[in-house]
Design an enzyme around this catalytic site. Structure first.
Site, PDB file in Angstrom:
ATOM      1  N   THR A 107      17.289  59.756  31.337  1.00  0.00           N
ATOM      2  CA  THR A 107      18.315  59.681  30.302  1.00  0.00           C
ATOM      3  C   THR A 107      19.707  59.884  30.900  1.00  0.00           C
ATOM      4  O   THR A 107      20.658  59.165  30.558  1.00  0.00           O
ATOM      5  CB  THR A 107      18.051  60.742  29.209  1.00  0.00           C
ATOM      6  OG1 THR A 107      16.767  60.501  28.649  1.00  0.00           O
ATOM      7  CG2 THR A 107      19.106  60.701  28.121  1.00  0.00           C
ATOM      8  N   LYS A 157       9.622  69.653  34.436  1.00  0.00           N
ATOM      9  CA  LYS A 157      10.196  68.348  34.786  1.00  0.00           C
ATOM     10  C   LYS A 157      10.730  68.423  36.205  1.00  0.00           C
ATOM     11  O   LYS A 157      11.718  69.098  36.480  1.00  0.00           O
ATOM     12  CB  LYS A 157      11.312  67.971  33.813  1.00  0.00           C
ATOM     13  CG  LYS A 157      11.876  66.575  34.057  1.00  0.00           C
ATOM     14  CD  LYS A 157      12.853  66.180  32.964  1.00  0.00           C
ATOM     15  CE  LYS A 157      13.394  64.772  33.173  1.00  0.00           C
ATOM     16  NZ  LYS A 157      12.346  63.735  33.141  1.00  0.00           N
ATOM     17  N   GLY A 163       7.717  54.354  28.262  1.00  0.00           N
ATOM     18  CA  GLY A 163       8.715  55.381  28.502  1.00  0.00           C
ATOM     19  C   GLY A 163       8.509  56.078  29.828  1.00  0.00           C
ATOM     20  O   GLY A 163       9.118  57.118  30.083  1.00  0.00           O
ATOM     21  N   HIS A 199      16.600  70.499  31.375  1.00  0.00           N
ATOM     22  CA  HIS A 199      15.222  70.244  30.966  1.00  0.00           C
ATOM     23  C   HIS A 199      14.332  71.429  31.348  1.00  0.00           C
ATOM     24  O   HIS A 199      14.720  72.293  32.132  1.00  0.00           O
ATOM     25  CB  HIS A 199      14.680  68.971  31.630  1.00  0.00           C
ATOM     26  CG  HIS A 199      15.129  67.712  30.970  1.00  0.00           C
ATOM     27  ND1 HIS A 199      16.314  67.091  31.286  1.00  0.00           N
ATOM     28  CD2 HIS A 199      14.558  66.955  29.991  1.00  0.00           C
ATOM     29  CE1 HIS A 199      16.450  66.002  30.538  1.00  0.00           C
ATOM     30  NE2 HIS A 199      15.401  65.890  29.751  1.00  0.00           N
ATOM     31  N   HIS A 200      13.135  71.402  30.806  1.00  0.00           N
ATOM     32  CA  HIS A 200      12.126  72.429  31.096  1.00  0.00           C
ATOM     33  C   HIS A 200      11.742  72.429  32.573  1.00  0.00           C
ATOM     34  O   HIS A 200      11.935  71.443  33.288  1.00  0.00           O
ATOM     35  CB  HIS A 200      10.878  72.199  30.232  1.00  0.00           C
ATOM     36  CG  HIS A 200      10.355  70.788  30.326  1.00  0.00           C
ATOM     37  ND1 HIS A 200       9.518  70.370  31.333  1.00  0.00           N
ATOM     38  CD2 HIS A 200      10.580  69.700  29.542  1.00  0.00           C
ATOM     39  CE1 HIS A 200       9.221  69.090  31.164  1.00  0.00           C
ATOM     40  NE2 HIS A 200       9.857  68.655  30.086  1.00  0.00           N
ATOM     41  N   ASN A 213      14.471  56.780  27.257  1.00  0.00           N
ATOM     42  CA  ASN A 213      14.353  57.766  26.183  1.00  0.00           C
ATOM     43  C   ASN A 213      14.250  57.001  24.860  1.00  0.00           C
ATOM     44  O   ASN A 213      15.126  56.195  24.544  1.00  0.00           O
ATOM     45  CB  ASN A 213      15.580  58.685  26.173  1.00  0.00           C
ATOM     46  CG  ASN A 213      15.402  59.908  25.314  1.00  0.00           C
ATOM     47  OD1 ASN A 213      14.913  59.817  24.191  1.00  0.00           O
ATOM     48  ND2 ASN A 213      15.802  61.058  25.826  1.00  0.00           N
ATOM     49  N   PHE A 214      13.193  57.257  24.102  1.00  0.00           N
ATOM     50  CA  PHE A 214      12.967  56.538  22.851  1.00  0.00           C
ATOM     51  C   PHE A 214      13.539  57.247  21.632  1.00  0.00           C
ATOM     52  O   PHE A 214      13.472  56.717  20.524  1.00  0.00           O
ATOM     53  CB  PHE A 214      11.467  56.282  22.640  1.00  0.00           C
ATOM     54  CG  PHE A 214      10.974  55.073  23.378  1.00  0.00           C
ATOM     55  CD1 PHE A 214      11.100  53.812  22.833  1.00  0.00           C
ATOM     56  CD2 PHE A 214      10.406  55.198  24.635  1.00  0.00           C
ATOM     57  CE1 PHE A 214      10.666  52.691  23.515  1.00  0.00           C
ATOM     58  CE2 PHE A 214       9.957  54.086  25.327  1.00  0.00           C
ATOM     59  CZ  PHE A 214      10.092  52.820  24.770  1.00  0.00           C
TER      60      PHE A 214
END
Length: 233
Positions: A142, A135, A71, A131-132, A98-99
């Site tokens: 994604t 990142k 990933g 996102h946070h 993205n899993f």
């Protein structure tokens, strides 16, 4: 199942927890390329390392016939080389941006919606991902996968970060707080909006999907995707 973890950050620790909850054993935790690795000690490798380390981690596993679930983003210029090495060594490989099981279903919904909207010129597509603040890359892997899904099923031919125009899928990236990941695809017209959205509540979904993929790939050879794991092909 014995698992070797390449990368033991937040995701690695969450994968460890979920794998153990599902009855598996973590037999190696590799966080440094200088570490000695006993490849015979694990049945599968899960790679959530760094872009700099990923290709070497993955291909060394292939050469020892260890299947890999990866990933890690940011190394995909070498993806075709990795596939070639995987096949040459009769190993097995799944890469996903993205899993999360929910995100992979979202990918399929996104493609279907793009097909349905392709002939409706009054709608313009746009995307937003949140996102946070830790990142640093933007847009997210994604978001890029979503944009590529739109492009392959419509008349759009490229995506751009914070830039719109004819045949462009514009992506807005926001970094705030501790948001694990929110992705929105919007089709807007003068009269209405059509929107699909995936909002992750925590990292658990990403880690669970990686472990499920590890279980699925046992005994297989070749290159697969999460569409295969979820029987969506």
């Amino acid at each position: 199942m014995n698992i070797g973890l390449f990368g033991y950050g937040k995701m690695g620790k969450k994968i460890e927890q979920i794998a153990q909850d599902r009855g598996h054993t973590i037999t190696a935790k590799i966080n440094d390329s200088s570490q000695e690795v006993d490849y015979s000690a694990f049945d599968v490798a899960i790679d959530f390392s760094t872009p700099e380390a990923a290709f070497e981690n993955i291909t060394r596993c292939f050469k020892h016939k260890v299947p890999v679930i990866s990933g890690t983003t940011g190394w995909l210029e070498k993806y075709e080389d990795a596939i070639e090495i995987c096949n040459a060594n009769q190993s097995a490989f799944i890469y996903a941006s993205n899993f999360s099981l929910g995100v992979n279903i979202f990918f399929e919904l996104n493609k279907k919606l793009a097909q349905m909207m392709a002939g409706l010129d009054q709608y313009r597509v746009s995307m937003e991902e949140i996102h946070h603040t830790q990142k640093l890359d933007a847009p997210s892997g994604t978001a890029i996968t979503l944009a590529e899904g739109i492009i392959s099923n419509s008349t759009y031919d490229k995506w751009k970060l914070n830039e719109s125009g004819d045949h462009i899928v514009p992506i807005k990236s926001i970094r705030e707080g501790t948001v694990p990941g929110t992705h929105t695809v919007n089709y807007g017209s003068a009269v209405d909006n059509i929107q699909i959205k995936h909002e992750a509540h925590n990292r658990e979904g990403f880690a669970l999907g990686a472990v499920i993929a590890s279980e699925w790939i046992q005994g297989k050879k070749g290159v697969f995707t999460m569409r295969d794991v979820l029987n969506l092909s």
